[in-house]
Scaffold this motif. Structure first.
Motif, PDB file in Angstrom:
ATOM      1  N   TYR A 191       0.847  -1.201   0.000  1.00 22.37           N
ATOM      2  CA  TYR A 191       0.000   0.000   0.000  1.00 22.37           C
ATOM      3  C   TYR A 191       0.879   1.247   0.000  1.00 22.37           C
ATOM      4  N   GLU A 192       1.939   1.194   0.811  1.00 20.02           N
ATOM      5  CA  GLU A 192       2.813   2.366   0.890  1.00 20.02           C
ATOM      6  C   GLU A 192       3.590   2.585  -0.410  1.00 20.02           C
ATOM      7  N   SER A 193       4.063   1.477  -1.008  1.00 13.62           N
ATOM      8  CA  SER A 193       4.758   1.636  -2.297  1.00 13.62           C
ATOM      9  C   SER A 193       3.827   2.239  -3.335  1.00 13.62           C
ATOM     10  N   LEU A 194       2.578   1.786  -3.286  1.00 15.07           N
ATOM     11  CA  LEU A 194       1.592   2.272  -4.251  1.00 15.07           C
ATOM     12  C   LEU A 194       1.348   3.762  -4.092  1.00 15.07           C
ATOM     13  N   THR A 195       1.177   4.177  -2.856  1.00 15.39           N
ATOM     14  CA  THR A 195       0.926   5.591  -2.601  1.00 15.39           C
ATOM     15  C   THR A 195       2.118   6.412  -3.106  1.00 15.39           C
ATOM     16  N   ALA A 196       3.326   5.920  -2.814  1.00 22.12           N
ATOM     17  CA  ALA A 196       4.525   6.639  -3.254  1.00 22.12           C
ATOM     18  C   ALA A 196       4.589   6.692  -4.783  1.00 22.12           C
ATOM     19  N   GLN A 197       4.242   5.561  -5.405  1.00 21.73           N
ATOM     20  CA  GLN A 197       4.316   5.512  -6.867  1.00 21.73           C
ATOM     21  C   GLN A 197       3.269   6.445  -7.487  1.00 21.73           C
ATOM     22  N   GLN A 235       3.039   2.312 -15.778  1.00 16.97           N
ATOM     23  CA  GLN A 235       3.072   0.845 -15.882  1.00 16.97           C
ATOM     24  C   GLN A 235       3.419   0.217 -14.538  1.00 16.97           C
ATOM     25  N   LEU A 236       4.409   0.810 -13.855  1.00 18.19           N
ATOM     26  CA  LEU A 236       4.803   0.279 -12.553  1.00 18.19           C
ATOM     27  C   LEU A 236       3.643   0.406 -11.566  1.00 18.19           C
ATOM     28  N   LEU A 237       2.953   1.548 -11.644  1.00 21.01           N
ATOM     29  CA  LEU A 237       1.803   1.770 -10.761  1.00 21.01           C
ATOM     30  C   LEU A 237       0.749   0.681 -10.967  1.00 21.01           C
ATOM     31  N   LEU A 238       0.475   0.382 -12.231  1.00 19.87           N
ATOM     32  CA  LEU A 238      -0.520  -0.640 -12.529  1.00 19.87           C
ATOM     33  C   LEU A 238      -0.080  -1.996 -11.993  1.00 19.87           C
ATOM     34  N   LYS A 239       1.214  -2.267 -12.142  1.00 20.51           N
ATOM     35  CA  LYS A 239       1.741  -3.541 -11.699  1.00 20.51           C
ATOM     36  C   LYS A 239       1.575  -3.669 -10.175  1.00 20.51           C
ATOM     37  N   LEU A 240       1.872  -2.591  -9.483  1.00 21.29           N
ATOM     38  CA  LEU A 240       1.709  -2.606  -8.023  1.00 21.29           C
ATOM     39  C   LEU A 240       0.244  -2.788  -7.637  1.00 21.29           C
ATOM     40  N   LYS A 241      -0.634  -2.131  -8.402  1.00 22.17           N
ATOM     41  CA  LYS A 241      -2.067  -2.265  -8.106  1.00 22.17           C
ATOM     42  C   LYS A 241      -2.510  -3.717  -8.220  1.00 22.17           C
ATOM     43  N   GLU A 243      -0.566  -6.379  -7.896  1.00 24.52           N
ATOM     44  CA  GLU A 243       0.007  -7.144  -6.776  1.00 24.52           C
ATOM     45  C   GLU A 243      -0.816  -6.921  -5.515  1.00 24.52           C
ATOM     46  N   TYR A 244      -1.226  -5.667  -5.343  1.00 26.61           N
ATOM     47  CA  TYR A 244      -2.006  -5.337  -4.157  1.00 26.61           C
ATOM     48  C   TYR A 244      -3.326  -6.102  -4.148  1.00 26.61           C
ATOM     49  N   LYS A 245      -3.952  -6.133  -5.316  1.00 25.61           N
ATOM     50  CA  LYS A 245      -5.226  -6.824  -5.428  1.00 25.61           C
ATOM     51  C   LYS A 245      -5.055  -8.321  -5.160  1.00 25.61           C
ATOM     52  N   GLN A 246      -3.935  -8.855  -5.645  1.00 26.09           N
ATOM     53  CA  GLN A 246      -3.696 -10.278  -5.421  1.00 26.09           C
ATOM     54  C   GLN A 246      -3.432 -10.573  -3.964  1.00 26.09           C
ATOM     55  N   ALA A 247      -2.745  -9.639  -3.298  1.00 19.29           N
ATOM     56  CA  ALA A 247      -2.388  -9.880  -1.898  1.00 19.29           C
ATOM     57  C   ALA A 247      -3.565  -9.662  -0.961  1.00 19.29           C
ATOM     58  N   THR A 248      -4.463  -8.740  -1.339  1.00 13.84           N
ATOM     59  CA  THR A 248      -5.517  -8.362  -0.392  1.00 13.84           C
ATOM     60  C   THR A 248      -6.908  -8.769  -0.850  1.00 13.84           C
ATOM     61  N   GLY A 249      -7.058  -9.094  -2.125  1.00 12.42           N
ATOM     62  CA  GLY A 249      -8.386  -9.429  -2.637  1.00 12.42           C
ATOM     63  C   GLY A 249      -9.257  -8.203  -2.832  1.00 12.42           C
ATOM     64  N   GLN A 250      -8.668  -7.009  -2.698  1.00 15.18           N
ATOM     65  CA  GLN A 250      -9.478  -5.815  -2.944  1.00 15.18           C
ATOM     66  C   GLN A 250      -8.702  -4.777  -3.744  1.00 15.18           C
ATOM     67  N   ASP A 251      -9.432  -3.806  -4.305  1.00 13.58           N
ATOM     68  CA  ASP A 251      -8.779  -2.772  -5.087  1.00 13.58           C
ATOM     69  C   ASP A 251      -8.072  -1.770  -4.191  1.00 13.58           C
ATOM     70  N   TYR A 252      -6.960  -1.253  -4.679  1.00  8.83           N
ATOM     71  CA  TYR A 252      -6.254  -0.203  -3.955  1.00  8.83           C
ATOM     72  C   TYR A 252      -7.077   1.069  -3.992  1.00  8.83           C
ATOM     73  N   LYS A 253      -7.171   1.731  -2.854  1.00  5.74           N
ATOM     74  CA  LYS A 253      -7.866   3.015  -2.813  1.00  5.74           C
ATOM     75  C   LYS A 253      -6.990   3.983  -2.039  1.00  5.74           C
ATOM     76  N   ALA A 254      -6.621   5.102  -2.656  1.00  7.58           N
ATOM     77  CA  ALA A 254      -5.755   6.062  -1.972  1.00  7.58           C
ATOM     78  C   ALA A 254      -6.434   6.521  -0.687  1.00  7.58           C
ATOM     79  N   GLY A 255      -5.691   6.586   0.374  1.00  7.04           N
ATOM     80  CA  GLY A 255      -6.255   7.046   1.644  1.00  7.04           C
ATOM     81  C   GLY A 255      -6.911   5.948   2.452  1.00  7.04           C
ATOM     82  N   CYS A 256      -7.007   4.734   1.920  1.00  5.39           N
ATOM     83  CA  CYS A 256      -7.596   3.621   2.673  1.00  5.39           C
ATOM     84  C   CYS A 256      -6.608   2.472   2.795  1.00  5.39           C
TER      85      CYS A 256
END
Ligand code: TRP
Length: 474
Positions: A16-22, A44-50, A52-65
């Motif tokens: 989540y933190e890498s995503l926010t930074a990216q 592209q990197l941002l999408l890739k992180l998103k 990974e995040y979805k795979q790890a958490t089962g949910q979509d990344y949302k800034a601030g959450c």
């Protein structure tokens, strides 16, 4: 090739933190108007992180959450997805195991295209001076190649032309077939530019068990539905390959040039052809590529070969145009730009795109109001609960609900759509009520289409399909 989550995998919070930074990094680059390539790779990197995040958490990344600390990944989360059940997307087959449909962010990474982000949508609004089409506002056209470059040139008064097409495999067209045409009509209007529409009756003859005559007849019948979308006859050329190929030396010259620059190995790699495919199939991609070059249409563009082409199409057609873009500079032509759409889901759910051969998988342009109502009530996959009580208590799942998906394609009012989503999710709106809203949206739309199609005379079809000069000023 697996999306491995082996040693060194980050925790959901770290991700989540890498995503926010990216995300910040992308914004900084954009504000600084950094080099396009640099922005693109950051995105592209941002999408890739998103992903990974979805795979790890089962949910979509949302800034601030940030992810909850006690997160448990659901069993059916995409994390369980291996290389064996990747979405399949090619010109002949689209399948996924996910009820929400194909994972389009992943497809962007795999195909190496670019995401249509808010910035691009805003730019289209600015350059065209029109409110963006709902397909852009809602991510239905979600991916592109070189659209920024098309807009840069347009701003410098260097215009472009549109190219789209359809494979006429039957007389019956369904609502999904209209998506690219509805959008292309909008592009033609807001940019005031010429359009060529290729009807690949040759392709359908090569691939299906149909006669040449049947395919040609379907092409002409389909042209009527396309014309009924409201294209301007002064700015639009619709052609059947079977007719136009033989009549246009310039078109055929381009086909041959393309054929010389693509090897059997390459088309095998791109399209999966095998040694037992007929040679017609193997050389067909050159025919779908040729309309991307302006001098294929001397009656429209004279001998100019430098006019940029923009192709709106469903993402499954991208393999043809990856090939085209690869060949273009080698034969002295500009690469066509692209706008890609998602698929229109079958009534049974977003796992597959609709099939013209299954009457219950889609709403046809010839369906009566009663058929539309029955099909939706009987066959539209619902994300609602089994009983009214449960639905009121738990709410429905709009993300997998086909009626809701259809409304995102066709209901114009953004606020109304959002209210429907909220009410359905909370349980205030029942499945039957949602379906009724959809029926009321589609019935008048289809009726209008049928009315317009009736007005399309043989004479008008002939006009659209005759090679002739078009009106445009550039
Ligand atoms: N191959 C496409 C189909 O089967 C038809 C097609 C030809 C097309 N040229 C195109 C689609 C350009 C989109 C854009 O439907």
């Amino acid at each position: 090739m697996t999306d491995c989550d082996g040693a060194g995998a980050q925790t959901p919070l770290q991700l989540y933190e890498s995503l926010t930074a990216q995300g910040d990094q992308v914004r900084v680059l954009k504000t600084a108007k950094a080099d396009k390539g640099e922005i693109e790779s950051a995105v592209q990197l941002l999408l890739k992180l998103k992903l990974e995040y979805k795979q790890a958490t089962g949910q979509d990344y949302k800034a601030g959450c940030p992810p909850p600390e006690n997160l448990t990944v659901p069993d059916n989360a995409p994390a369980a997805e291996g290389a064996t059940n990747e979405d399949e997307v090619n010109p002949w087959s689209v399948t996924t195991n996910n009820a929400k449909g194909v994972d389009y962010d992943k497809l962007i990474l795999r195909f190496g295209s670019s995401k249509i982000d808010k910035e691009l949508v805003d730019r289209i609004e600015k350059v065209s001076g029109q409110k963006p089409h709902r397909f852009l506002r809602r991510g239905i056209f979600f991916s592109h190649r070189d659209m920024h470059q098309v807009l840069d040139s347009y701003e410098k008064h260097k215009s472009f032309y549109l190219y789209t097409g359809r494979g006429p495999s039957s007389e019956a067209m369904h609502m999904g077939h209209l998506i690219p045409f509805i959008f292309t009509k909008w592009l033609q209007d807001v940019f005031d530019i010429p359009l060529v529409v290729q009807l690949t009756d040759d392709e359908k003859y090569l691939w299906k068990d149909l006669s040449v005559d049947e395919c040609h007849r379907f092409a002409v019948e389909n042209a009527k539905d396309i014309i009924a979308c409201g294209f301007d006859v002064n700015k639009t050329f619709i052609f059947s390959d079977l007719d136009y190929m033989g009549s246009s030396p310039q078109f055929y010259r381009n086909v041959v040039k393309i054929q010389k620059h693509v090897t059997f190995n390459q088309v095998k790699g791109i399209f999966g052809f095998t040694d037992s495919d007929c040679i017609g199939k193997i050389s067909f991609p050159a025919i779908q590529a040729a309309p991307s070059f302006s001098n294929s249409f001397p009656h429209i563009f004279g001998d100019r070969k430098d006019i940029q082409c923009l192709i709106p199409c469903a993402i499954d057609q991208d393999p043809y145009f990856r090939m085209t873009r690869d060949v273009a500079p080698r034969i002295g032509y500009p690469k066509p730009a692209l706008l890609h759409s998602t698929f229109f889901p079958a009534l049974q759910g977003a796992q597959t795109k609709m099939s013209a051969s299954d009457a219950n998988s889609s709403i046809f342009l010839t369906d009566t109001p009663k058929q539309i109502k029955n099909k939706i009530n009987k066959h539209a996959f619902s994300g609602g609960q089994d009983t009214v009580e449960e639905h009121r208590q738990l709410g429905g799942n709009a993300e997998v609900d086909v009626s809701f998906m259809y409304l995102t394609f066709f209901l114009e009012d953004d606020e109304q759509l959002e209210k429907i989503r909220q009410d359905y999710t909370s349980g205030a709106l029942l499945t039957g009520e949602l379906k009724k809203l959809l029926v009321e949206t589609l019935q008048p739309m289809i009726a209008t289409h049928q009315e317009r199609r009736k007005q399309v005379t043989e004479e008008l079809v002939k006009q659209f399909m005759t090679p002739r000069p078009l009106h445009f000023n550039f």
